[in-house]
Design an enzyme around this catalytic site. Structure first.
Site, mmCIF file in Angstrom:
data_model
loop_
_atom_site.group_PDB
_atom_site.id
_atom_site.type_symbol
_atom_site.label_atom_id
_atom_site.label_comp_id
_atom_site.label_asym_id
_atom_site.label_seq_id
_atom_site.Cartn_x
_atom_site.Cartn_y
_atom_site.Cartn_z
ATOM 1 N N GLY A 136 0.822 -1.201 0.000
ATOM 2 C CA GLY A 136 0.000 0.000 0.000
ATOM 3 C C GLY A 136 0.860 1.256 0.000
ATOM 4 O O GLY A 136 2.047 1.227 0.354
ATOM 5 N N CYS A 137 0.253 2.379 -0.384
ATOM 6 C CA CYS A 137 1.018 3.621 -0.527
ATOM 7 C C CYS A 137 1.468 4.179 0.821
ATOM 8 O O CYS A 137 2.666 4.456 1.023
ATOM 9 C CB CYS A 137 0.208 4.646 -1.304
ATOM 10 S SG CYS A 137 -1.480 4.912 -0.696
ATOM 11 N N PHE A 138 0.549 4.353 1.775
ATOM 12 C CA PHE A 138 0.940 4.811 3.105
ATOM 13 C C PHE A 138 1.880 3.796 3.756
ATOM 14 O O PHE A 138 2.851 4.174 4.423
ATOM 15 C CB PHE A 138 -0.287 5.019 3.992
ATOM 16 C CG PHE A 138 -0.773 6.435 4.049
ATOM 17 C CD1 PHE A 138 0.094 7.486 4.318
ATOM 18 C CD2 PHE A 138 -2.117 6.729 3.853
ATOM 19 C CE1 PHE A 138 -0.358 8.788 4.383
ATOM 20 C CE2 PHE A 138 -2.579 8.034 3.920
ATOM 21 C CZ PHE A 138 -1.691 9.072 4.177
ATOM 22 N N ALA A 139 1.589 2.505 3.566
ATOM 23 C CA ALA A 139 2.433 1.469 4.154
ATOM 24 C C ALA A 139 3.862 1.586 3.660
ATOM 25 O O ALA A 139 4.819 1.423 4.421
ATOM 26 C CB ALA A 139 1.865 0.090 3.830
ATOM 27 N N ALA A 141 5.465 4.346 2.497
ATOM 28 C CA ALA A 141 6.119 5.542 3.037
ATOM 29 C C ALA A 141 6.491 5.366 4.501
ATOM 30 O O ALA A 141 7.586 5.757 4.937
ATOM 31 C CB ALA A 141 5.207 6.757 2.863
#
Length: 327
Positions: A136-139, A141
């Protein structure tokens, strides 16, 4: 060098469009088909208008053409359903950009295990993967800001806040993705309950077994910009600032997309690239790790192509030498 023949399922959304943009410039990829039931028969450029002059592809509602790799750019929950209702030949590799197979106890499909595709965590496993779950994107970062500390076994409680652009919500219009709501506006959402927390905890525990399951406390924000993620993570640590930078430099020495900066970082440095920039600040034991990525690239499509390169024995940065927009 052998051409990689590629099929894309769900090619009309943001991730589908971004994937086409990257792949049409990739030196050894050939897009065989772009699948979209709702747009079948239409030119890809009728939906992704920035690709005029870049591709003559048309959307199709078939997916039986001969390919080497299938990208799933579907909504969360739809990838597993697609695989269960369609026959995928055994030799075809699959990269899923949704969250259907990221968690270990949900990663099996017909006896095959999906590998979690964070190259900075398990590059060697990705090289031999047949089926891959893109993070995932937040994961992405948040994990890139924490992996070196977990690998050193010094990670404790973590308090992180991150802001994401409107493309992170997908293409379907909703009240919180509409321009008139997003403009000049910020909102917290899914406070302490974001779906990426499980995959973050799973990765950190892989490096530091004694880290508590609820170590990461995360507040995501919706921002008033189209793309990008900026995360600030606060924690306690008795290492000096120089020691922390040395630790991070050592961990990321063989990972070409993660870069450390001792100067303040900002979103525009990474938008339109597959980079992650990290900056560390410290006051006494209070440590702040800033990390920033493009949610559609390092947080989705760029990372998926990075994984494709590894899976097919290519140099990791192939087709991903992308320049930030800056202005």
């Amino acid at each position: 060098m052998k051409t990689i023949r590629i099929g894309i399922i769900g090619g009309a959304g943001y991730t589908g469009g971004e994937l086409i943009r990257v792949l049409v410039q990739h030196p050894v990829s050939e897009i065989v088909f772009v699948h979209s039931r709702s747009n079948a028969g239409k030119a890809v450029t009728s939906v992704h208008r920035d690709l005029i002059g870049e591709t003559d592809l048309y959307f199709t509602d078939t997916h039986t053409q001969e390919i080497d790799l299938l990208f799933l750019c579907l909504g969360h929950g739809a990838s597993r359903a697609f695989l269960e209702h369609n026959t995928i030949k055994e030799h075809i590799k699959v990269i899923d950009l949704a969250n259907d197979f990221r968690i270990q106890d949900q990663a099996l499909w017909k006896g095959h295990a999906f590998i979690y595709g964070l190259p900075e965590l398990q590059k060697e496993k990705i090289k031999t993967a047949q089926y891959l779950a893109n993070p995932g994107c937040f994961a992405t970062a948040i994990q890139l800001g924490l992996l070196p500390l977990a690998a050193a076994g010094v990670l404790g409680a973590v308090y992180t806040t991150g802001i994401t652009g409107s493309t992170g919500a997908g293409q379907s219009l909703s009240s919180t993705s509409h321009f008139s709501w997003r403009a000049n506006n910020i909102q917290a959402y899914k406070t302490l309950s974001h779906q990426h927390l499980t995959e973050i905890g799973q990765s950190l525990k892989q490096l530091q077994a004694d880290i508590p399951a609820d170590a990461v406390h995360f507040i995501p924000w919706r921002g008033d910009f189209p793309r990008g993620i900026f995360v600030s993570t606060q924690l306690k640590n008795d290492l000096s600032l120089d020691a922390l930078y040395t630790l991070y430099e050592h961990y990321y020495r063989e990972h070409p997309f993660v870069h450390l900066s001792k100067d303040p970082i900002d979103l525009k440095q990474v938008v339109n690239t597959n980079k992650c920039l990290i900056q560390i600040e410290k006051q006494g034991e209070d440590t702040v790790i800033h990390s920033t990525i493009d949610n559609l690239l390092k947080g989705a499509v760029g990372q998926a192509v990075q994984n494709m390169n590894l899976m097919f024995g290519l140099e990791e940065m192939t087709g991903l030498h992308l320049k930030s927009l800056v202005f």
